[in-house]
Design an enzyme around this catalytic site. Structure first.
Site, PDB file in Angstrom:
ATOM      1  CB  CYS A   1       2.664  -0.923  -4.562  1.00  0.00           C
ATOM      2  SG  CYS A   1       3.709  -2.234  -3.918  1.00  0.00           S
TER       3      CYS A   1
ATOM      4  CG  HIS B   1       5.510   0.194  -8.443  1.00  0.00           C
ATOM      5  ND1 HIS B   1       5.181   1.119  -7.476  1.00  0.00           N
ATOM      6  CD2 HIS B   1       5.762  -0.962  -7.795  1.00  0.00           C
ATOM      7  CE1 HIS B   1       5.246   0.536  -6.277  1.00  0.00           C
ATOM      8  NE2 HIS B   1       5.587  -0.726  -6.446  1.00  0.00           N
TER       9      HIS B   1
ATOM     10  CD  GLU C   1       4.857   4.300  -9.131  1.00  0.00           C
ATOM     11  OE1 GLU C   1       4.005   3.725  -9.845  1.00  0.00           O
ATOM     12  OE2 GLU C   1       5.227   3.864  -8.016  1.00  0.00           O
TER      13      GLU C   1
END
Lengths: 86, 232
Positions: free
Chosen positions: B86, B203, B205
């Site tokens: 990002c 994302h 994560e």
């Protein structure tokens, strides 16, 4: 050394999609300006600095554009002397 | 395997990223962006999501000139794996470690939702634990994810197979409707020529546990950790 006021204009490169310009274009048309053909949004950055000459001031501003102020992939820039601080 | 997660002023994905590496058995530490020489003894460098410097000027522009970025560039040039997620992807583009730029989403809206991406390459150090063409459910959260580059760069990226993730629909097709930001060719993630620097807008994560909706991000971190354990 003299104090110079510079105006740096950063503009989206021709041909590159400019989503903000497109949205503003739509708004202007719907507000009664159908004659608007295109809108592009850039930014103006005002820099005050001390330099030995006009040339020196403009050269420094150009270096700033190359290093940070403009992204060469998406933007073009122009540097000019401005009369006074805005 | 020891990863450095670089924190800039305004980063907000740094702790999630550290947690993700630890979740799959790796070691990860937060490194402040002013720590020159702080990347020594690390096996991977991760640039997190967030809004470094408030996204002022351009997303990632000011972070790309942070003191630590010279070390990140040196680390990448030496072949060390670098992952930017990002805002980290935006920073890698601004630092010229990846080509192109991420501009304002086409529809001018911040998009924070689950989307799908297809794995275009499962032979990078970041993607070996995925199947080729696997479709992942993974969240995005960005206002500037619209990938742009000049025509020659795009042709080179596609020709060399350097698009690693692409936005797709439920059938795995890169349609216009499945593109959340107007990115060229539905590009969600690209890798550099040497194959060690990956930038991606989604994302992974945030897709580590079923309770959060998806576990499809975990394989990226297991890929990275196992590739580094093997090479160590």
């Amino acid at each position: 050394m003299s104090r110079y006021h510079l105006e740096i204009r950063v503009k989206p490169r021709p041909g590159l999609l400019d989503p903000q310009g497109k949205a503003i274009h739509g708004a202007l048309r719907s507000l009664g300006w159908p004659e608007v053909d295109e809108v592009r949004v850039g930014k103006a950055i005002y820099v005050d600095l001390d330099a030995a000459s006009e040339r020196d001031a403009l050269d420094k501003a150009t270096a700033m554009c190359r290093k940070l102020l403009a992204n060469p992939v998406t933007e073009d820039f122009e540097v000019a002397l401005a009369g006074a601080r805005p | 395997m020891k990863a450095a997660v670089v924190t800039f002023p305004g980063s907000n994905g740094d702790f999630d990223l550290r947690e993700a590496v630890q979740w799959v058995g790796g070691e990860a530490h937060i490194v402040w962006h002013r720590e020159r020489g702080g990347l020594k003894n690390y096996d991977a460098v991760l640039l997190p999501g967030g809004f470094s410097y408030g996204d002022y000027l351009r997303a990632g522009a000011i972070a790309s000139l942070s003191p630590i970025m010279e070390d990140v560039v040196a680390f990448a040039k030496a072949g060390g794996p670098v992952l930017g997620i990002c805002n980290g992807f935006q920073t890698l583009c601004e630092a010229r470690l990846l080509p192109g730029a991420l501009i304002r989403n086409e529809q001018l809206r911040f998009e924070g939702r689950d989307i799908r991406v297809r794995v275009e390459r499962n032979d990078t150090v970041f993607t070996t634990d995925y199947r080729q063409a696997q479709v992942l459910a993974i969240p995005i959260a960005h206002g500037e994810g619209n990938y742009e580059a000049d025509k020659a760069t795009l042709e080179r990226l596609e020709g060399d197979g350097r698009v690693v993730f692409r936005y797709v629909d439920a059938r795995g097709e890169p349609t216009e409707e499945s593109n959340p930001n107007g990115a060229w060719h539905n590009i969600a993630g690209i890798i550099n020529e040497a194959g060690n620097v990956l930038g991606m807008m989604p994302h992974p994560e945030r897709a580590m546990e079923q309770i959060l909706g998806s576990t499809d991000g975990a394989a990226l971190f297991t890929s990275l950790v196992s590739s580094l354990v093997e090479s160590a």
